[in-house]
Every structure is written in structure tokens, then in C-alpha cells.
Design a protein around this motif. Structure first.
Motif, PDB file in Angstrom:
ATOM      1  N   GLU A 120       0.827  -1.210   0.000  1.00  0.00           N
ATOM      2  CA  GLU A 120       0.000   0.000   0.000  1.00  0.00           C
ATOM      3  C   GLU A 120       0.862   1.261   0.000  1.00  0.00           C
ATOM      4  O   GLU A 120       0.549   2.250  -0.675  1.00  0.00           O
ATOM      5  CB  GLU A 120      -0.932  -0.010   1.218  1.00  0.00           C
ATOM      6  CG  GLU A 120      -2.076  -1.006   1.121  1.00  0.00           C
ATOM      7  CD  GLU A 120      -2.924  -0.806  -0.120  1.00  0.00           C
ATOM      8  OE1 GLU A 120      -3.308   0.357  -0.395  1.00  0.00           O
ATOM      9  OE2 GLU A 120      -3.189  -1.796  -0.819  1.00  0.00           O
ATOM     10  N   ILE A 121       1.958   1.234   0.757  1.00  0.00           N
ATOM     11  CA  ILE A 121       2.866   2.380   0.796  1.00  0.00           C
ATOM     12  C   ILE A 121       3.514   2.583  -0.570  1.00  0.00           C
ATOM     13  O   ILE A 121       3.643   3.722  -1.062  1.00  0.00           O
ATOM     14  CB  ILE A 121       3.950   2.186   1.879  1.00  0.00           C
ATOM     15  CG1 ILE A 121       3.302   2.180   3.273  1.00  0.00           C
ATOM     16  CG2 ILE A 121       5.020   3.284   1.796  1.00  0.00           C
ATOM     17  CD1 ILE A 121       4.261   1.807   4.388  1.00  0.00           C
ATOM     18  N   LEU A 122       3.917   1.481  -1.217  1.00  0.00           N
ATOM     19  CA  LEU A 122       4.566   1.567  -2.527  1.00  0.00           C
ATOM     20  C   LEU A 122       3.615   2.079  -3.594  1.00  0.00           C
ATOM     21  O   LEU A 122       4.033   2.736  -4.547  1.00  0.00           O
ATOM     22  CB  LEU A 122       5.121   0.200  -2.927  1.00  0.00           C
ATOM     23  CG  LEU A 122       6.274  -0.346  -2.081  1.00  0.00           C
ATOM     24  CD1 LEU A 122       6.703  -1.719  -2.581  1.00  0.00           C
ATOM     25  CD2 LEU A 122       7.460   0.614  -2.111  1.00  0.00           C
ATOM     26  N   LYS A 123       2.329   1.786  -3.436  1.00  0.00           N
ATOM     27  CA  LYS A 123       1.351   2.298  -4.392  1.00  0.00           C
ATOM     28  C   LYS A 123       1.289   3.819  -4.329  1.00  0.00           C
ATOM     29  O   LYS A 123       1.119   4.491  -5.350  1.00  0.00           O
ATOM     30  CB  LYS A 123      -0.030   1.701  -4.099  1.00  0.00           C
ATOM     31  CG  LYS A 123      -0.178   0.238  -4.492  1.00  0.00           C
ATOM     32  CD  LYS A 123      -1.564  -0.290  -4.140  1.00  0.00           C
ATOM     33  CE  LYS A 123      -1.720  -1.753  -4.510  1.00  0.00           C
ATOM     34  NZ  LYS A 123      -3.043  -2.296  -4.130  1.00  0.00           N
ATOM     35  N   GLU A 124       1.441   4.358  -3.124  1.00  0.00           N
ATOM     36  CA  GLU A 124       1.397   5.811  -2.940  1.00  0.00           C
ATOM     37  C   GLU A 124       2.725   6.464  -3.307  1.00  0.00           C
ATOM     38  O   GLU A 124       2.751   7.584  -3.817  1.00  0.00           O
ATOM     39  CB  GLU A 124       1.046   6.136  -1.487  1.00  0.00           C
ATOM     40  CG  GLU A 124      -0.350   5.681  -1.075  1.00  0.00           C
ATOM     41  CD  GLU A 124      -0.634   5.976   0.386  1.00  0.00           C
ATOM     42  OE1 GLU A 124       0.243   6.575   1.049  1.00  0.00           O
ATOM     43  OE2 GLU A 124      -1.727   5.610   0.879  1.00  0.00           O
ATOM     44  N   ASN A 125       3.826   5.754  -3.049  1.00  0.00           N
ATOM     45  CA  ASN A 125       5.145   6.329  -3.307  1.00  0.00           C
ATOM     46  C   ASN A 125       6.099   5.248  -3.802  1.00  0.00           C
ATOM     47  O   ASN A 125       6.892   4.683  -3.036  1.00  0.00           O
ATOM     48  CB  ASN A 125       5.699   6.969  -2.028  1.00  0.00           C
ATOM     49  CG  ASN A 125       7.043   7.637  -2.252  1.00  0.00           C
ATOM     50  OD1 ASN A 125       7.497   7.784  -3.392  1.00  0.00           O
ATOM     51  ND2 ASN A 125       7.692   8.050  -1.172  1.00  0.00           N
ATOM     52  N   TYR A 185      10.636  -0.363  -7.510  1.00  0.00           N
ATOM     53  CA  TYR A 185       9.384  -0.948  -7.002  1.00  0.00           C
ATOM     54  C   TYR A 185       8.216  -0.668  -7.938  1.00  0.00           C
ATOM     55  O   TYR A 185       7.182  -0.147  -7.542  1.00  0.00           O
ATOM     56  CB  TYR A 185       9.060  -0.420  -5.605  1.00  0.00           C
ATOM     57  CG  TYR A 185      10.224  -0.479  -4.661  1.00  0.00           C
ATOM     58  CD1 TYR A 185      11.044  -1.602  -4.619  1.00  0.00           C
ATOM     59  CD2 TYR A 185      10.534   0.584  -3.831  1.00  0.00           C
ATOM     60  CE1 TYR A 185      12.134  -1.667  -3.761  1.00  0.00           C
ATOM     61  CE2 TYR A 185      11.624   0.526  -2.958  1.00  0.00           C
ATOM     62  CZ  TYR A 185      12.408  -0.603  -2.937  1.00  0.00           C
ATOM     63  OH  TYR A 185      13.486  -0.657  -2.101  1.00  0.00           O
ATOM     64  N   ILE A 186       8.424  -1.004  -9.219  1.00  0.00           N
ATOM     65  CA  ILE A 186       7.349  -0.809 -10.186  1.00  0.00           C
ATOM     66  C   ILE A 186       6.282  -1.868  -9.944  1.00  0.00           C
ATOM     67  O   ILE A 186       6.550  -3.067 -10.018  1.00  0.00           O
ATOM     68  CB  ILE A 186       7.881  -0.923 -11.632  1.00  0.00           C
ATOM     69  CG1 ILE A 186       8.990   0.120 -11.862  1.00  0.00           C
ATOM     70  CG2 ILE A 186       6.760  -0.739 -12.644  1.00  0.00           C
ATOM     71  CD1 ILE A 186       9.730  -0.059 -13.171  1.00  0.00           C
TER      72      ILE A 186
END
Length: 364
Positions: free
Chosen positions: A10-15, A52-53
Motif C-alpha cells: 500500500e505504501i509503494l502504491k502511494e510512493n 518498485y514498479i
């Protein structure tokens, strides 16, 4: 996926460009722990490479049969060579389609690659699959062949007595068609196939997508023989007792025979083996251990579709890192739900319902 991995995703989706140290600080864990979680997410296919694509979609792909199920149940004991008063139901079916339907009801994004005719039944299959959220954009639609039909006759105990399957249209899922869907198949988190496919197609998929976990539903004692020489290519194989006997050549009379049969498959290279034993439960094995999960006494409404539900739950178990025993019990609960409804697919199938059955009938 673990709760921590979900949190990181979820964090990676935002950043997507956040550093591992920033992630560690945000989660109040060490950088080394963060690196382990990132590695696991990459291995599972949720993220790709540096930066982190994230994949646009995380989905599984089911390749196999779709058809209309016509099921007859007599009111009294079945009398052969005669007309039997009873009830006839029509519903969507096909092993591949059934598996896709169940998996989607468990909340997993699902792509179905199958073949249907450009006719009333074919349009119904595509329309209803879309309404459930199944991606059918890569299904073959034929103007030449009619949609497959599966006719089954149950006895008055709701066990299948005989069936006829007309699935000539699946010849259209040939090598060239499957090759044309390479990118979509290659981006899958897992691939599920059934033995309604040709040997050539099964061989191609298991050879060219060995980097992706492949699950196989063996369908029947005759069709399962298509994979006799390549069983080691599968991550997980699910068979009933008769299919296991046909493939292994080992007659199953007791649990020691089942264990020997499971070893046969493990020795070919299969990672996980699940052999369903009807009222006697399920026997499962991997390289580390083997377990017999005893059967649960239930009132069966219809035996059609229980195996498909079991396979679907196995895929869900894999995606959620369940261990061998819990995977077997979770999948058994899914099959119990299927057995409790007249249609091939129980419309109430869900993770919550499976967990309810687990608590009430299996884990208690």
C-alpha cells in the motif's frame, strides 16, 4: 501475502520511489527486515525490479473448458434404459470456467482463456463471467463451433452416474492461439489449466511458463493421461482417487496405498499433491510431510463442482502462503460449500463462508 507485505504494498502504491530506509522508518522495523519483505514481494510478482514498479494488475490465469451444464436428478432410484421422472437444471459450467468463477468469488483477480461459440449459450457464459468480474477478453469466440455442453445424470443420492461432454470447440485453443496470448499469460501470478486442453498445448504451457506456479485439474480418468509423462512440471496437482490410480498405476485400498501414490507424484517433481478421497477426506503431501485430513459428514445436494471448488481454494491458499495442512482444510471447506448447493457453483462462495465452515466443521 502477509499483513506486513500488504502494508508495504500500500505504501509503494502511494510512493513507488520510497527508499528501503524510509520504508523501515515508516514501519518502525529494521532496514534488513524491509529488504526481506521487498524481496518476497518481488518473488511473488507483486512488484518488479528496481524502483518498485507495481504490476498494473495482479491476477491469475485459468486456461480450460467452458460449457453449459445440464444436470438431471431422478426422484427415485435410477432405472437404466428407461425414462426417469425427476428434475433438470441448467447452469454455467466447464472445469476451467468453474475454477475461474470460484477463484473470483474468493476475491482474486482472474483472467479466463477459454473457447465459446457465437451463440446463445456462449453469450450467456461471457456475459455472466463479466458480471462476476472475470476477465474474458482473451476467450476465443467461434462462428463455426457451438458452445460446449456437458450433460450429467445423477442418481437419487446426488452422485454422478454418467455424463457426456461435447467440447469439440476447445480444439480452437490450439498452440498458435495460446502463443498469441503470451504476454497476458506471462504476467500471471499463477496459471491453472485443465486436461480438456490438448497434449500439445499442455506441453507448451508447462515448458514455456515453468517460472510461474502451474496448477493442474486432471478432470477425469481418461483425460488425465495426457499429463502422465510431464507430471513433474506442475507446482500443484489435484486428483481424485481414481485419477491418481490411473496416472500412478497404484491401486488405492488404504492410506498406505495413498501415501505410496503421493510419493510416486512427488518423485516426478511435483511440489504439492492433493488426492481427494470422497467421504474419507483428502490426503496431501509435499517433500517435507504428508497428512490425511479426515472427511466430514454432510448432506450432499449435488456432487458436481466440488473438485473445481477444491482446486480454486488451493490456488487461493498458495497466493496467501498457507501451509500444506491448512491448504487442504481450507480447500475441503470450499468443496463442502459446493456440495451444499444444487448448482455447480455455489453463489454464496466466499472467503468468509469458507472460514465459517472451517470453524464449524473442520477445525473444531
Amino acid at each position: 501475502m502477509t499483513d506486513r507485505e500488504k502494508e508495504i504494498l500500500e505504501i509503494l502504491k502511494e510512493n513507488p520511489m520510497i527508499s528501503q530506509q524510509e520504508l523501515a522508518d515508516k514501519l518502525s522495523i529494521t532496514r534488513s527486515s524491509t529488504a526481506v519483505h521487498i524481496t518476497n514481494l518481488m518473488k511473488k510478482g507483486y512488484i518488479r525490479g528496481k524502483g518498485y514498479i507495481l504490476k498494473k494488475d495482479n491476477y491469475i490465469t485459468v486456461i480450460g473448458g467452458s460449457n453449459i451444464d445440464i444436470q438431471g436428478v431422478p426422484k427415485n432410484p435410477l432405472v437404466m434404459f428407461d425414462s426417469n421422472p425427476g428434475k433438470v437444471d441448467i447452469s454455467l459450467g466447464g472445469v476451467g470456467r468453474n475454477i475461474a468463477d470460484n477463484i473470483r468469488r474468493l476475491g482474486v483477480s482472474t483472467k479466463l482463456i477459454s473457447a465459446v461459440g457465437n451463440d446463445l449459450y456462449g453469450n450467456q457464459i461471457l456475459s455472466e463471467c463479466k458480471s462476476y468480474g472475470i476477465d474474458v477478453d482473451d476467450c476465443y469466440i467461434s462462428n463455426e463451433y457451438s458452445t460446449s455442453i456437458y450433460v450429467s445424470i445423477l442418481n437419487n443420492s446426488s452422485d454422478m452416474h454418467v455424463a457426456i461432454s461435447h467440447m469439440d470447440i476447445l480444439d480452437k485453443l490450439d498452440l498458435s492461439y495460446i502463443q498469441s496470448k503470451h504476454q497476458h499469460i506471462n504476467d500471471s501470478l499463477a496459471i491453472i489449466i485443465d486436461t480438456n486442453l490438448s497434449e500439445e498445448v499442455i506441453n507448451f504451457i508447462t515448458t514455456n511458463y515453468s517460472h510461474i506456479p502451474i496448477f493442474i485439474d486432471t478432470v477425469s480418468t481418461s483425460k488425465c493421461m495426457k499429463i502422465k509423462n510431464i507430471t513433474g512440471r506442475f507446482n500443484t496437482i489435484k486428483l481424485n482417487q481414481y485419477e491418481a490410480e490411473s496416472l500412478s498405476g497404484i491401486k488405492i485400498n488404504n492410506l498406505e496405498d495413498v501415501k505410496l501414490c503421493s510419493k510416486y507424484f512427488l518423485d516426478t517433481g511435483v511440489k504439492n499433491v492433493f488426492i481427494t478421497l470422497g467421504k474419507n477426506g483428502v490426503f496431501c503431501a509435499n517433500e517435507q510431510k504428508s497428512i490425511h485430513v479426515k472427511g466430514v459428514k454432510i448432506d450432499i445436494v449435488s456432487a458436481t463442482g466440488a473438485g473445481d471448488a477444491f482446486t480454486s481454494a488451493l490456488v487461493y491458499s498458495h497466493l496467501n502462503d498457507f501451509d500444506l495442512e491448512y491448504s487442504a482444510k481450507f480447500s475441503m471447506a470450499a468443496s463442502i460449500i459446493a456440495l451444499s448447493h444444487k448448482n455447480t457453483i455455489n453463489p454464496n462462495m466466499s472467503v468468509d463462508y469458507i472460514n465459517k465452515i472451517l470453524e464449524e466443521k473442520i477445525l473444531c
